[in-house]
Design a protein around this motif. Structure first.
Motif, PDB file in Angstrom:
ATOM      1  N   UNK A 150       0.834  -1.205   0.000  1.00  0.00           N
ATOM      2  CA  UNK A 150       0.000   0.000   0.000  1.00  0.00           C
ATOM      3  C   UNK A 150       0.868   1.255   0.000  1.00  0.00           C
ATOM      4  N   UNK A 151       1.895   1.269   0.828  1.00  0.00           N
ATOM      5  CA  UNK A 151       2.793   2.424   0.870  1.00  0.00           C
ATOM      6  C   UNK A 151       3.527   2.578  -0.458  1.00  0.00           C
ATOM      7  N   UNK A 152       3.953   1.474  -1.039  1.00  0.00           N
ATOM      8  CA  UNK A 152       4.650   1.539  -2.322  1.00  0.00           C
ATOM      9  C   UNK A 152       3.748   2.140  -3.402  1.00  0.00           C
ATOM     10  N   UNK A 153       2.480   1.755  -3.407  1.00  0.00           N
ATOM     11  CA  UNK A 153       1.552   2.313  -4.397  1.00  0.00           C
ATOM     12  C   UNK A 153       1.337   3.808  -4.164  1.00  0.00           C
ATOM     13  N   UNK A 154       1.310   4.218  -2.888  1.00  0.00           N
ATOM     14  CA  UNK A 154       1.157   5.648  -2.581  1.00  0.00           C
ATOM     15  C   UNK A 154       2.364   6.432  -3.096  1.00  0.00           C
ATOM     16  N   UNK A 155       3.563   5.891  -2.882  1.00  0.00           N
ATOM     17  CA  UNK A 155       4.766   6.572  -3.368  1.00  0.00           C
ATOM     18  C   UNK A 155       4.797   6.610  -4.896  1.00  0.00           C
ATOM     19  N   UNK A 156       4.334   5.521  -5.538  1.00  0.00           N
ATOM     20  CA  UNK A 156       4.279   5.511  -7.002  1.00  0.00           C
ATOM     21  C   UNK A 156       3.327   6.587  -7.510  1.00  0.00           C
ATOM     22  N   UNK A 157       2.207   6.773  -6.804  1.00  0.00           N
ATOM     23  CA  UNK A 157       1.259   7.816  -7.185  1.00  0.00           C
ATOM     24  C   UNK A 157       1.892   9.198  -7.049  1.00  0.00           C
ATOM     25  N   UNK A 158       2.665   9.429  -6.007  1.00  0.00           N
ATOM     26  CA  UNK A 158       3.340  10.713  -5.812  1.00  0.00           C
ATOM     27  C   UNK A 158       4.392  10.947  -6.892  1.00  0.00           C
ATOM     28  N   UNK A 159       5.043   9.883  -7.338  1.00  0.00           N
ATOM     29  CA  UNK A 159       6.006  10.005  -8.435  1.00  0.00           C
ATOM     30  C   UNK A 159       5.279  10.390  -9.716  1.00  0.00           C
ATOM     31  N   UNK A 160       4.095   9.778  -9.962  1.00  0.00           N
ATOM     32  CA  UNK A 160       3.303  10.133 -11.144  1.00  0.00           C
ATOM     33  C   UNK A 160       2.931  11.605 -11.150  1.00  0.00           C
ATOM     34  N   UNK A 161       2.656  12.133  -9.948  1.00  0.00           N
ATOM     35  CA  UNK A 161       2.255  13.530  -9.839  1.00  0.00           C
ATOM     36  C   UNK A 161       3.450  14.486  -9.891  1.00  0.00           C
TER      37      UNK A 161
ATOM     38  N   UNK B 272       5.728  14.853  -7.553  1.00  0.00           N
ATOM     39  CA  UNK B 272       5.958  15.461  -6.239  1.00  0.00           C
ATOM     40  C   UNK B 272       7.134  14.849  -5.500  1.00  0.00           C
ATOM     41  N   UNK B 273       7.503  13.620  -5.822  1.00  0.00           N
ATOM     42  CA  UNK B 273       8.662  13.007  -5.191  1.00  0.00           C
ATOM     43  C   UNK B 273       9.486  12.289  -6.254  1.00  0.00           C
ATOM     44  N   UNK B 274      10.705  11.956  -5.907  1.00  0.00           N
ATOM     45  CA  UNK B 274      11.584  11.188  -6.784  1.00  0.00           C
ATOM     46  C   UNK B 274      12.236  10.094  -5.956  1.00  0.00           C
ATOM     47  N   UNK B 275      12.342   8.913  -6.514  1.00  0.00           N
ATOM     48  CA  UNK B 275      13.007   7.808  -5.826  1.00  0.00           C
ATOM     49  C   UNK B 275      14.417   7.623  -6.350  1.00  0.00           C
ATOM     50  N   UNK B 276      15.359   7.470  -5.452  1.00  0.00           N
ATOM     51  CA  UNK B 276      16.753   7.265  -5.836  1.00  0.00           C
ATOM     52  C   UNK B 276      17.210   5.918  -5.295  1.00  0.00           C
ATOM     53  N   UNK B 277      17.644   5.041  -6.179  1.00  0.00           N
ATOM     54  CA  UNK B 277      18.060   3.696  -5.784  1.00  0.00           C
ATOM     55  C   UNK B 277      19.177   3.768  -4.751  1.00  0.00           C
ATOM     56  N   UNK B 278      18.966   3.084  -3.633  1.00  0.00           N
ATOM     57  CA  UNK B 278      19.969   3.034  -2.586  1.00  0.00           C
ATOM     58  C   UNK B 278      19.923   4.190  -1.602  1.00  0.00           C
ATOM     59  N   UNK B 279      19.147   5.243  -1.918  1.00  0.00           N
ATOM     60  CA  UNK B 279      19.086   6.407  -1.029  1.00  0.00           C
ATOM     61  C   UNK B 279      17.700   6.636  -0.452  1.00  0.00           C
ATOM     62  N   UNK B 280      16.638   6.285  -1.192  1.00  0.00           N
ATOM     63  CA  UNK B 280      15.287   6.480  -0.692  1.00  0.00           C
ATOM     64  C   UNK B 280      14.473   7.406  -1.580  1.00  0.00           C
TER      65      UNK B 280
END
Length: 461
Positions: free
Chosen positions: A54-65, A67-75
């Motif tokens: 559920x949290x992963x899907x929420x973060x994916x939604x924020x990436x679509x918008x 608003x956030x960016x994911x960096x491998x190994x950093x968060x």
């Protein structure tokens, strides 16, 4: 690590979307600053009593918008300074949502059947020039002749030599703007206009000046004043009901704007993508001011979305510029799809689908009229959308967010705002993007929100 945490007591179903909305409000409200590091998926799931999925899907939604960016190994980190405007519609349709955010025609099995039939015909009849030639003049003379016949149904008498065939309306807009204005120039437009106009102008190095509007569209006196006080090269108009506020501009208003364009010697770019779908006796700007109007129409919103072909008709003085700008930006439209559009115009399929769309919209508008009765809405019998002014106390951001939490996606009015002149919070609601049943459910949600307390707690449908 940031101190702020989502409030588990405010989570509603679907939980991932509710969680994403809490983060969105925190980011847009400045509670979470640009660059702030978010909790790991596992840590946040444990804190809120949710699954990691559920949290992963929420973060994916924020990436679509964006608003956030994911960096491998950093968060994952807040990203609010991209400088790119967000689209008014969802970039992907999510299964749990009734998507009324994207503007599209009503589609049914007939549209898929016609496309499959067209591709089957194309497999047997594709001309060698459409498959093998690099030269637009070897491919498109026949298509331009048919395009002139279609434009006659839009109210224009134009030579095939003045028509540029494009991959839809957006490339045509780009070519038209490049043809009438150099980088650094200023283009005027209605205060509420096409959602791509601002980012497109920025990308082309053009300045955009919003002009006041009323119930009949752009106000002539306002355009005249801007032209007298600024160096304006062109005016971009959507006088037909494709404009966000669903206004069908009167003939008198169009004539007045054409006279001002003549007085100040500025070009007119007319976006009329619904073309013959609109049953009205009002002539296009290109018929009123043919010597200075670049006219745009297309097939995507009146036949089948996959037929991404548009026509850009230009007066003689702009034909050379249009041809060259189209070559450097697109080279030429996709020949195979142009073959389908040309065949459909010739054999009556395009007209058949336009008639079908008109009848389908009668039903959609009847549903909207019933569900949104008593609310401050603007629409036209052949518009693909409704423009809803929000009641006092509601904000666009809050209204759109609450609608999404209740399972409905709509477009914020601010996505179409060129200037704040007389601005009122509003949302655009697409009528053709889903089934009749889902449309009714979605409009029920919107209506209940509009008449309810804007400060009330979020509910679940």
């Amino acid at each position: 690590m940031t101190i702020w945490r989502p409030d588990p007591s405010l989570l509603r179903r679907p939980a991932y979307l509710s969680l994403a909305e809490q983060f969105t409000r925190a980011i847009q409200g400045g509670v979470l600053a640009n660059g702030a590091r978010l909790p790991t998926h596992r840590r946040l799931a444990d804190d809120l009593g949710l699954s990691v999925q559920t949290v992963s899907r929420a973060y994916e939604e924020l990436i679509r918008r964006g608003l956030i960016a994911g960096e491998v190994g950093r968060g994952s980190f807040v990203q609010t300074q991209s400088g790119e405007p967000g689209s008014p519609y969802l970039p992907e349709r999510l299964g749990e949502l009734i998507d009324l955010s994207i503007l599209k025609p009503v589609c049914d099995q007939i549209h898929l059947d016609r496309m499959r039939e067209a591709f089957a015909w194309l497999g047997e009849n594709l001309p060698s020039s459409s498959a093998l030639s690099f030269r637009p003049n070897m491919v498109f003379p026949r298509h331009r002749q048919v395009a002139a016949e279609w434009l006659a149904q839009c109210g224009l008498d134009v030579s095939p030599l003045n028509i540029c065939i494009t991959n839809g309306a957006t490339p045509a807009m780009t070519v038209a703007m490049m043809s009438v204005a150099q980088p650094g120039a200023t283009i005027a437009a209605e205060a509420i206009s096409h959602h791509t106009l601002k980012p497109l102008s920025t990308s082309l190095g053009l300045h955009l000046k919003g002009v006041a509007i009323d119930h009949d569209g752009m106000i002539p006196e306002a355009l005249d004043e801007i032209c007298r006080n600024s160096s304006i090269r062109a005016v971009f108009l959507q006088p037909s009901v494709i404009n966000p506020i669903a206004t069908q501009m009167s003939r008198e208003r169009r004539v007045a704007l054409a006279e001002i364009a003549e007085r100040h010697d500025i070009a007119i770019i007319e976006n009329d993508v619904l073309g013959p779908l609109i049953q009205a006796s009002v002539p296009p700007m290109a018929a009123i001011a043919p010597d200075r109007t670049l006219y745009i129409t297309s097939f995507t919103k009146i036949t089948v979305p996959g037929v991404r072909i548009g026509y850009l008709a230009a007066p003689d003085r702009y034909v050379s510029a249009v041809t060259n700008r189209h070559l450097v930006s697109n080279w030429m439209a996709t020949p195979a799809i142009a073959e389908i559009a040309t065949r459909w115009v010739g054999d009556g399929t395009a007209g058949e689908l336009v008639d079908w769309q008109r009848k389908a919209l009668v039903v959609r508008h009847a549903i909207a009229g019933e569900k949104l009765a008593g609310l401050d809405c603007r629409a036209h019998p052949q518009s693909l959308h409704v423009w809803l002014h929000l009641p006092a106390g509601h904000t666009e951001e809050g209204f759109v967010s609450q609608a999404r939490l209740r399972g409905v996606a709509i477009a914020p009015g601010s996505s179409f705002r060129i200037a704040d002149l007389g601005w009122r919070p509003a949302v655009r609601i697409s009528l053709g993007s889903t089934t009749e049943q889902e449309l009714g459910i979605g409009l029920d949600v919107i209506a209940s929100m509009a008449i309810g307390d804007p400060e009330a707690a979020l509910l679940v449908i």
